[in-house]
Motif scaffolding. Sequence first.
Motif, PDB file in Angstrom:
ATOM      1  N   ASP A   1      27.501  18.723  45.983  1.00 17.71           N
ATOM      2  CA  ASP A   1      28.504  19.399  46.998  1.00 17.71           C
ATOM      3  C   ASP A   1      28.162  20.234  48.143  1.00 17.71           C
ATOM      4  OD1 ASP A   1      30.958  18.270  45.955  1.00 17.71           O
ATOM      5  OD2 ASP A   1      30.946  19.412  44.290  1.00 17.71           O
ATOM      6  N   VAL A   2      28.890  19.951  49.317  1.00 15.23           N
ATOM      7  CA  VAL A   2      28.827  20.965  50.222  1.00 15.23           C
ATOM      8  C   VAL A   2      30.054  21.687  50.294  1.00 15.23           C
ATOM      9  CG1 VAL A   2      28.514  21.527  52.673  1.00 15.23           C
ATOM     10  CG2 VAL A   2      27.213  19.785  51.884  1.00 15.23           C
ATOM     11  N   PHE A   3      30.109  22.692  49.999  1.00 13.96           N
ATOM     12  CA  PHE A   3      31.281  23.750  49.929  1.00 13.96           C
ATOM     13  C   PHE A   3      31.621  24.535  51.223  1.00 13.96           C
ATOM     14  CE2 PHE A   3      33.370  27.406  48.321  1.00 13.96           C
ATOM     15  CZ  PHE A   3      34.376  27.332  47.666  1.00 13.96           C
ATOM     16  N   TRP A   4      33.016  24.420  51.679  1.00 11.80           N
ATOM     17  CA  TRP A   4      33.171  25.268  52.827  1.00 11.80           C
ATOM     18  C   TRP A   4      34.350  25.915  52.676  1.00 11.80           C
ATOM     19  CZ3 TRP A   4      34.971  23.696  58.398  1.00 11.80           C
ATOM     20  CH2 TRP A   4      34.814  24.818  59.252  1.00 11.80           C
ATOM     21  N   CYS A   5      34.428  27.378  52.654  1.00 11.92           N
ATOM     22  CA  CYS A   5      35.472  28.190  52.648  1.00 11.92           C
ATOM     23  C   CYS A   5      35.637  28.864  54.054  1.00 11.92           C
ATOM     24  CB  CYS A   5      35.292  29.444  51.563  1.00 11.92           C
ATOM     25  SG  CYS A   5      36.445  30.638  51.762  1.00 11.92           S
ATOM     26  N   THR A   6      36.849  28.682  54.499  1.00  8.24           N
ATOM     27  CA  THR A   6      36.826  29.047  56.107  1.00  8.24           C
ATOM     28  C   THR A   6      37.370  30.323  56.318  1.00  8.24           C
ATOM     29  OG1 THR A   6      39.019  28.349  56.442  1.00  8.24           O
ATOM     30  CG2 THR A   6      37.443  26.665  56.752  1.00  8.24           C
ATOM     31  N   ALA A   7      37.685  31.210  55.223  1.00  9.08           N
ATOM     32  CA  ALA A   7      37.962  32.504  55.364  1.00  9.08           C
ATOM     33  C   ALA A   7      36.833  33.430  55.923  1.00  9.08           C
ATOM     34  CB  ALA A   7      38.044  33.077  53.872  1.00  9.08           C
ATOM     35  N   ASP A   8      37.143  34.781  56.385  1.00 10.56           N
ATOM     36  CA  ASP A   8      36.110  35.643  56.817  1.00 10.56           C
ATOM     37  C   ASP A   8      35.700  36.412  55.353  1.00 10.56           C
ATOM     38  OD1 ASP A   8      35.593  37.225  59.849  1.00 10.56           O
ATOM     39  OD2 ASP A   8      35.149  38.181  57.910  1.00 10.56           O
ATOM     40  N   ILE A   9      34.452  36.880  55.475  1.00 13.03           N
ATOM     41  CA  ILE A   9      34.158  37.457  54.417  1.00 13.03           C
ATOM     42  C   ILE A   9      34.755  38.920  54.238  1.00 13.03           C
ATOM     43  CG2 ILE A   9      31.914  38.731  53.129  1.00 13.03           C
ATOM     44  CD1 ILE A   9      30.290  36.115  54.254  1.00 13.03           C
ATOM     45  N   GLY A  10      35.063  39.308  55.295  1.00 12.14           N
ATOM     46  CA  GLY A  10      35.848  40.779  55.302  1.00 12.14           C
ATOM     47  C   GLY A  10      37.217  40.757  54.515  1.00 12.14           C
ATOM     48  N   TRP A  11      37.628  39.733  54.112  1.00 12.65           N
ATOM     49  CA  TRP A  11      38.664  39.421  53.116  1.00 12.65           C
ATOM     50  C   TRP A  11      38.156  39.283  51.591  1.00 12.65           C
ATOM     51  CZ3 TRP A  11      42.477  41.543  55.602  1.00 12.65           C
ATOM     52  CH2 TRP A  11      42.600  41.374  57.191  1.00 12.65           C
ATOM     53  N   VAL A  12      39.207  39.408  50.629  1.00 12.22           N
ATOM     54  CA  VAL A  12      38.699  38.901  49.265  1.00 12.22           C
ATOM     55  C   VAL A  12      38.223  37.607  49.068  1.00 12.22           C
ATOM     56  CG1 VAL A  12      40.839  38.444  48.428  1.00 12.22           C
ATOM     57  CG2 VAL A  12      38.980  39.623  46.858  1.00 12.22           C
ATOM     58  N   THR A  13      38.915  36.634  49.826  1.00 14.59           N
ATOM     59  CA  THR A  13      38.530  35.138  49.784  1.00 14.59           C
ATOM     60  C   THR A  13      36.989  34.980  49.874  1.00 14.59           C
ATOM     61  OG1 THR A  13      40.781  34.738  50.360  1.00 14.59           O
ATOM     62  CG2 THR A  13      39.382  32.910  50.316  1.00 14.59           C
ATOM     63  N   GLY A  14      36.563  35.733  51.119  1.00  7.89           N
ATOM     64  CA  GLY A  14      35.211  35.516  51.416  1.00  7.89           C
ATOM     65  C   GLY A  14      34.332  36.257  50.358  1.00  7.89           C
ATOM     66  N   HIS A  15      34.642  37.396  50.109  1.00  9.26           N
ATOM     67  CA  HIS A  15      33.832  38.125  48.818  1.00  9.26           C
ATOM     68  C   HIS A  15      33.529  36.978  47.751  1.00  9.26           C
ATOM     69  CE1 HIS A  15      34.615  41.669  51.013  1.00  9.26           C
ATOM     70  NE2 HIS A  15      34.179  42.438  49.993  1.00  9.26           N
ATOM     71  N   SER A  16      34.800  36.442  47.264  1.00 10.26           N
ATOM     72  CA  SER A  16      34.804  35.705  46.032  1.00 10.26           C
ATOM     73  C   SER A  16      34.355  34.201  46.190  1.00 10.26           C
ATOM     74  CB  SER A  16      36.020  35.665  45.476  1.00 10.26           C
ATOM     75  OG  SER A  16      36.467  36.947  45.027  1.00 10.26           O
ATOM     76  N   TYR A  17      34.761  33.473  47.393  1.00 15.87           N
ATOM     77  CA  TYR A  17      34.401  32.002  47.488  1.00 15.87           C
ATOM     78  C   TYR A  17      33.444  31.827  48.809  1.00 15.87           C
ATOM     79  CZ  TYR A  17      37.407  31.991  43.681  1.00 15.87           C
ATOM     80  OH  TYR A  17      37.942  32.269  42.539  1.00 15.87           O
ATOM     81  N   ILE A  18      32.930  32.897  49.300  1.00 16.55           N
ATOM     82  CA  ILE A  18      31.694  32.519  50.224  1.00 16.55           C
ATOM     83  C   ILE A  18      30.585  33.306  49.627  1.00 16.55           C
ATOM     84  CG2 ILE A  18      30.698  32.844  52.373  1.00 16.55           C
ATOM     85  CD1 ILE A  18      33.296  32.886  53.667  1.00 16.55           C
ATOM     86  N   VAL A  19      30.623  34.466  48.861  1.00 13.57           N
ATOM     87  CA  VAL A  19      29.495  35.259  48.529  1.00 13.57           C
ATOM     88  C   VAL A  19      29.261  34.925  47.006  1.00 13.57           C
ATOM     89  CG1 VAL A  19      28.118  37.312  48.565  1.00 13.57           C
ATOM     90  CG2 VAL A  19      29.743  36.960  50.475  1.00 13.57           C
ATOM     91  N   PHE A  20      29.834  35.580  46.049  1.00 12.47           N
ATOM     92  CA  PHE A  20      29.727  35.761  44.892  1.00 12.47           C
ATOM     93  C   PHE A  20      29.920  34.277  44.208  1.00 12.47           C
ATOM     94  CE2 PHE A  20      29.674  39.962  45.986  1.00 12.47           C
ATOM     95  CZ  PHE A  20      28.398  40.437  45.594  1.00 12.47           C
ATOM     96  N   GLY A  21      31.065  33.522  44.367  1.00 15.88           N
ATOM     97  CA  GLY A  21      31.460  32.364  43.600  1.00 15.88           C
ATOM     98  C   GLY A  21      30.412  31.298  43.792  1.00 15.88           C
ATOM     99  N   PRO A  22      30.353  30.627  45.116  1.00 17.52           N
ATOM    100  CA  PRO A  22      29.348  29.491  45.073  1.00 17.52           C
ATOM    101  C   PRO A  22      28.029  29.692  44.903  1.00 17.52           C
ATOM    102  CG  PRO A  22      30.808  30.124  47.349  1.00 17.52           C
ATOM    103  CD  PRO A  22      31.141  30.988  46.077  1.00 17.52           C
ATOM    104  N   LEU A  23      27.394  30.984  45.289  1.00 17.94           N
ATOM    105  CA  LEU A  23      25.980  31.272  45.041  1.00 17.94           C
ATOM    106  C   LEU A  23      25.769  31.660  43.639  1.00 17.94           C
ATOM    107  CD1 LEU A  23      25.546  33.790  48.106  1.00 17.94           C
ATOM    108  CD2 LEU A  23      25.140  31.133  48.110  1.00 17.94           C
ATOM    109  N   GLN A  24      26.627  32.162  43.130  1.00 13.66           N
ATOM    110  CA  GLN A  24      26.201  32.021  41.328  1.00 13.66           C
ATOM    111  C   GLN A  24      26.107  30.545  40.943  1.00 13.66           C
ATOM    112  OE1 GLN A  24      27.866  34.564  37.894  1.00 13.66           O
ATOM    113  NE2 GLN A  24      29.688  33.512  38.669  1.00 13.66           N
ATOM    114  N   GLU A  25      26.796  29.820  41.566  1.00 10.10           N
ATOM    115  CA  GLU A  25      26.739  28.235  41.003  1.00 10.10           C
ATOM    116  C   GLU A  25      25.619  27.579  41.422  1.00 10.10           C
ATOM    117  OE1 GLU A  25      28.831  27.621  38.419  1.00 10.10           O
ATOM    118  OE2 GLU A  25      29.765  29.535  38.731  1.00 10.10           O
ATOM    119  N   GLY A  26      24.921  28.217  42.593  1.00  8.95           N
ATOM    120  CA  GLY A  26      23.787  27.465  43.236  1.00  8.95           C
ATOM    121  C   GLY A  26      24.066  26.393  43.998  1.00  8.95           C
ATOM    122  N   ALA A  27      25.408  26.644  44.665  1.00  8.94           N
ATOM    123  CA  ALA A  27      25.984  25.653  45.503  1.00  8.94           C
ATOM    124  C   ALA A  27      25.382  25.671  46.961  1.00  8.94           C
ATOM    125  CB  ALA A  27      27.485  25.756  45.590  1.00  8.94           C
ATOM    126  N   THR A  28      25.541  24.632  47.570  1.00  5.06           N
ATOM    127  CA  THR A  28      25.054  24.612  48.978  1.00  5.06           C
ATOM    128  C   THR A  28      26.718  24.736  49.913  1.00  5.06           C
ATOM    129  OG1 THR A  28      23.369  22.873  48.584  1.00  5.06           O
ATOM    130  CG2 THR A  28      24.290  23.304  50.890  1.00  5.06           C
TER     131      THR A  28
END
Length: 659
Positions: A309-336
């Motif tokens: 997969d190529v995962f894209w969360c369009t949120a800004d990391i300044g909000w929780v969506t970015g914390h969870s689904y740009i930084v820690f969530g996808p990277l923990q899974e080894g995603a691109t």
Amino acid sequence: MSQPENESGLPFQEKVVPELLKHRLVTPEEYLRIHKKTVENYQEYWESVAKELDWFKPWEKALDDSHPPFYKWFVGGELNASYLAVDRHANSWRRNKVAIIWEGEPWENGPKEVRKLTYLDLYREVNRAAYLLKEVYGLKKGDTIGIYLPMIPELPIFMLAAARLGVAFTVVFSGFSAQAVADRMNDADTKLLITADGGWRRGKVIPLKEIVDKALETATTVKNVLVVRRTGTEISMKPGRDAYLHDVMSKVPIKAYVEPERVKSEDPLYILYTSGTTGKPKGIIHDTGGYMTLLHNTMKLVFDIRDTDVFWCTADIGWVTGHSYIVFGPLQEGATEVMYEGALDFPEPDRWVSIIERHQVSILYTSPTAIRTFMKQGEQWIKKHDVSSVRLMHSVGEPINPEAWRWFHKLVGRGQVPFGSTWWMTETGGIMISHMPGGYLVPMKPGTNGPPLLGIETNVFDEEGKPMPEEQKGYLVITKPWPGMPLTINKDPERYVKVYWNKFPNVFYAGDYAIKDRDGYFWILGRADEVMKIAGHRIGTYELESALVQHPAIAEAAVVGVPDPVRGEVAEAFVILRSGVEPSAKLREEIVKFVRENFGPIAVFREIHFVSKLPKTRSGKIMRRVIKAVATNSPVGDVTTLEDEASVEEVKKAFQELK
Ligand code: PRX
């Protein structure tokens, strides 16, 4: 935005069954049967999920519930979020797999900058940043740092570097003002603040360092500022306090390695501030073990993440969506994943579609406001590009109206891609309710959120704390503890108890209105408190009132949220001017500008009305309910507690004059 209704008065019940993932389709009844087992034995269930993470030391107890509501998950366990998101992959076959495809905003016949970081690159960068924090700035476990950066790779890199050391961080959205930065730095006692000279937004530079300089006049705990050069903007540097990242980094060895700290499961990972109904934003503290467990589960179940997969969360990391689904969530899974710096419709409305096409995005996570903006711009922009790589989509942040859902599902989802609206909030840490709640898909219903995820128990309560009958509106609650729940509110545990756990004993009160339908699906209808969702951004009416009364012409202000066809909601303000000040269109403009500068550009007003009195109770509390009724043309209801009934007429008049 109106939702079609069926004869029961409920929103439309149309069920959509997508072509893709049909093999995973289950009926709502089948799902709820599986779900029931996981909530009955929820601790066992969550232990089975947590086992899939890499722990340095296993936990002794799944849940410490001896001091509710201060729950602790996986007590006795030790782990490190940076190790989980980076080291594990850099030391595996994913070493040379791309972790982040970063695209900068500037555009000249195409994106001017695209940077691809493999897991090995990320590992190197995170280690070097951690080395800097530790060896140069002397930071250690228990300290807190502030991060005020645009959407550039340094942002996740420093979050992961802090996590590596057990240093908590607090990220401030780069659209916030000096006041917001100062308040957060003071509340979190941050020692170091990482920022940039500027950030790109719609081709213009946001002067971040200048804002920081202003914030630091009152943020006294910050001793050092680290500046990333991004826009090349000329800035002033205070000797002894400020340093450019590239200068200090040049002394850090290329292959620097910093042992990841063995942090306890219940140690804080970060503090993130979010708006409430009164007072200052609340510093929500998330733990490490529970949070990472929840993210792993949601990446697997809701996003069905795979190595292709190529995962894209369009949120800004300044909000929780970015914390969870740009930084820690996808990277923990080894995603691109794709990380994009700027506005989705810059320089043309098809920027975001071109990102999907160029990077072959397969999973898209976006917001209803973005979708409604695209809708307004027209389908021709989507049709210019090939979006066939997209196989799964979700939206988040606010209710999605069925029209927007259908439009996006048809054009980007080609009428066959699973597309849900995931409900959660800063406090929950990750997704709670979704159409992909268990790795299976339940039939989609446009406009709804779906059932709660496995292991998560939600319900709709009436005012007395009793479950509401199906299909009736009440308050959304979470009735069992879950991993990823807040540890507390920073420096204010009483407020944590009062806001979330006092309305109904032993259940988490989310502050949303909801309906549970006959299929067990939840329809989240909007906030039940005085919090607005402007373009998905959570803003307290109280915060905008405070910003308004700082204007020298304003004596008193009341703000309510009103529906908006694109942004979901916008603010409507009623202000009393100081004596001697004359109302004018120019003053109105000046006030809007003033609030945008002092609070941030996310404050969007439909209108500012000048009035001579505001509806108040006899004890002097502004009755926003009454103002909101007038502003939305609904019945005003009981006004017997009003101090002066003429104030309602006054608000009505001001409202009608402008129409
Ligand atoms: O009102 C709900 C709305 O957003 C609030 C939480 O805002 P925040 O903490 O900023 O987090 C937003 C992103 C997770 C909720 O109380 N909300 C969030 N997602 C949805 C939603 N409302 C309806 N549908 C959603 N999918």
